[in-house]
Design a protein around this motif. Structure first.
Motif, PDB file in Angstrom:
ATOM      1  N   ASP A 227     -11.362  -7.507   2.464  1.00 30.19           N
ATOM      2  CA  ASP A 227     -11.496  -6.567   3.583  1.00 30.19           C
ATOM      3  C   ASP A 227     -12.267  -5.329   3.119  1.00 30.19           C
TER       4      ASP A 227
ATOM      5  N   SER B 296      -4.326  -5.861   7.125  1.00 25.76           N
ATOM      6  CA  SER B 296      -5.699  -6.210   6.779  1.00 25.76           C
ATOM      7  C   SER B 296      -5.781  -6.955   5.452  1.00 25.76           C
ATOM      8  N   ASP B 297      -4.918  -6.588   4.494  1.00 23.16           N
ATOM      9  CA  ASP B 297      -4.935  -7.260   3.198  1.00 23.16           C
ATOM     10  C   ASP B 297      -4.559  -8.740   3.311  1.00 23.16           C
TER      11      ASP B 297
ATOM     12  N   LYS C 147      -1.579   3.280  11.659  1.00 23.52           N
ATOM     13  CA  LYS C 147      -2.551   2.989  10.597  1.00 23.52           C
ATOM     14  C   LYS C 147      -1.871   2.447   9.343  1.00 23.52           C
TER      15      LYS C 147
ATOM     16  N   PRO D  55      -7.289   2.359  13.031  1.00 21.61           N
ATOM     17  CA  PRO D  55      -8.023   1.126  12.714  1.00 21.61           C
ATOM     18  C   PRO D  55      -7.245  -0.107  13.159  1.00 21.61           C
TER      19      PRO D  55
ATOM     20  N   ASP E 250       0.839  -1.195   0.000  1.00 18.75           N
ATOM     21  CA  ASP E 250       0.000   0.000   0.000  1.00 18.75           C
ATOM     22  C   ASP E 250       0.870   1.238   0.000  1.00 18.75           C
TER      23      ASP E 250
ATOM     24  N   GLU F  62     -12.733   2.455   4.699  1.00 19.39           N
ATOM     25  CA  GLU F  62     -11.713   2.518   5.746  1.00 19.39           C
ATOM     26  C   GLU F  62     -12.121   1.876   7.070  1.00 19.39           C
TER      27      GLU F  62
ATOM     28  N   ALA G  32      -6.556  -4.193  12.145  1.00 20.80           N
ATOM     29  CA  ALA G  32      -6.722  -5.333  11.242  1.00 20.80           C
ATOM     30  C   ALA G  32      -7.381  -6.480  12.006  1.00 20.80           C
TER      31      ALA G  32
ATOM     32  N   TYR H 263     -11.958  -1.454   7.501  1.00 31.43           N
ATOM     33  CA  TYR H 263     -11.018  -2.571   7.605  1.00 31.43           C
ATOM     34  C   TYR H 263     -11.587  -3.761   8.374  1.00 31.43           C
TER      35      TYR H 263
ATOM     36  N   SER I 255     -12.249  -1.917   2.745  1.00 29.06           N
ATOM     37  CA  SER I 255     -11.441  -0.702   2.709  1.00 29.06           C
ATOM     38  C   SER I 255     -12.121   0.399   1.907  1.00 29.06           C
TER      39      SER I 255
ATOM     40  N   GLN J 117      -1.477  -1.176   9.885  1.00 29.90           N
ATOM     41  CA  GLN J 117      -2.743  -1.906  10.002  1.00 29.90           C
ATOM     42  C   GLN J 117      -3.429  -2.125   8.660  1.00 29.90           C
ATOM     43  N   VAL J 118      -3.431  -1.095   7.801  1.00 28.89           N
ATOM     44  CA  VAL J 118      -4.145  -1.240   6.528  1.00 28.89           C
ATOM     45  C   VAL J 118      -3.485  -2.300   5.648  1.00 28.89           C
TER      46      VAL J 118
END
Length: 346
Positions: free
Chosen positions: A236, A84-85, A77, A214, A56, A289, A216, A291, A238, A80-81
């Motif tokens: 997820d 999450s993937d 963040k 956020p 990302d 967002e 995950a 997640y 997003s 975390q993003v």
């Protein structure tokens, strides 16, 4: 903020000095990490598992606004993003690389604050930082994170494998991150008009955290494993619930029935959306967002999951010819449409 006397310009350290400074306390946690930071490349040994990789890119002014985003939260963040993937593939994340592009306005102390959040997220989720890069930037702050995770081949879940009759499930609640963003944007505008007015965020901690900090849902991956439930498809949330459902349906060549009354929305999200004259359902469908994990399961697995309060069954998968539909609380049938995040919107 820091006093001028406490500021350290990054050019005093140089690129390698900065890297050494930021990574000197890294301790590896995974046996799969044979070599992390400190050589030309990391060396990993996943011991027969499948390797999952995702990247990302976060750009100042596009993905985040430093007017209301603390650097520590931003670092947290950013990790975390990406985690999450990997969770969205029913796998467990294990390593990340972190690359930064920084303009001259950033000091060592500012980057240390960013890394506090990065390390906090990595420590909480037992993630090894195994590499990255730093460079100068004329466009503010650029953050690029690549995450690696592992799973047995039979455990990996894709978007394109939903089957007719499968139940549509989602973790947590939706729309909170979007309403939190609206609140932060409002307070930013008020501050710009009158810097003497302090932000009014009292009682809104939950939705502010949904936007700035956020989490995950690795716990959902473990929960499904413990319940012996393997999702038939997974993604997820997003870009908004509607967008993610349509991704699963398009790639699986299926339709769906989604019930508005089943979409989980926290009371604070609902009330705040109404304060902004927004439809809470639209915030959940198109806000993004959050997640959370959206997944489908076989009907035979319903009894295993029906009592878990953190998973909501919101609809089911149909044949493609039936289309993708939202059933309103009044029973009206509407075509499900995505109005979520567009990365190239001007």
């Amino acid at each position: 903020m820091f006093d001028n006397a406490d500021r350290t310009n990054l050019d005093q350290l140089g690129e390698f000095g900065l890297i050494d400074h930021l990574t000197k306390n890294i301790k590896l946690q995974h046996a799969a990490t044979l070599k992390g930071v400190g050589d030309d490349a990391a060396v990993l040994d996943p011991a027969g598992k499948k390797v999952l990789i995702s990247t990302d890119l976060l750009l100042e002014g596009i993905h985040f606004d430093l007017a209301y985003t603390p650097l520590k939260h931003l670092g947290y963040k950013a990790i975390q993003v990406n985690l999450s993937d990997i969770c969205a593939m029913n796998a467990i994340p294990a390593q990340v690389t972190v690359s930064l592009g920084m303009s001259s306005k950033y000091t060592l102390e500012a980057i240390e604050e960013l890394y506090e959040g990065i390390y906090l997220a990595c420590d909480k989720y037992k993630i090894d930082i195994v590499g990255g890069d730093t460079t100068s930037s004329k466009q503010g702050l650029v953050i690029s994170v690549t995450v690696l995770g592992y799973a047995n081949e039979e455990d990996v879940v894709y978007r394109n494998t939903a089957e007719e009759g499968d139940l549509l499930c989602v973790s947590g609640d939706l729309g909170g991150a979007y309403t939190g963003l609206q609140l932060l944007e409002r307070e930013k505008l008020i501050y710009l008009e009158n810097p003497k007015i302090q932000p009014d965020l009292e009682g809104k901690d939950y939705i502010i955290e949904r936007q700035l900090k956020p989490e995950a849902r690795q716990d959902i991956v473990q929960l499904l494993k413990d319940l012996k439930v393997k999702p038939t498809a997974m993604i997820d949330v997003s870009d908004g619930l509607a967008s993610e459902i349509l991704h699963i349906c398009k790639q699986s060549n299926k339709g769906c029935q989604l019930y508005e009354e089943k979409i989980p929305i926290d009371p604070m999200t609902y009330e705040t959306a109404r304060e902004f004259n927004l439809d809470p359902t639209v915030c959940a469908l198109s806000g993004g967002e959050d997640y959370e994990l959206l997944f489908t399961i076989k009907q035979a697995d319903y009894d295993k999951i029906k009592h878990d309060v953190d998973v909501s069954i919101i609809g089911y998968i149909t044949e493609a010819a039936a289309g993708c539909n939202l059933i309103s609380k009044s029973g009206q049938v509407h075509e499900l449409k995505a109005q979520g995040w567009n990365a190239f919107k001007k």
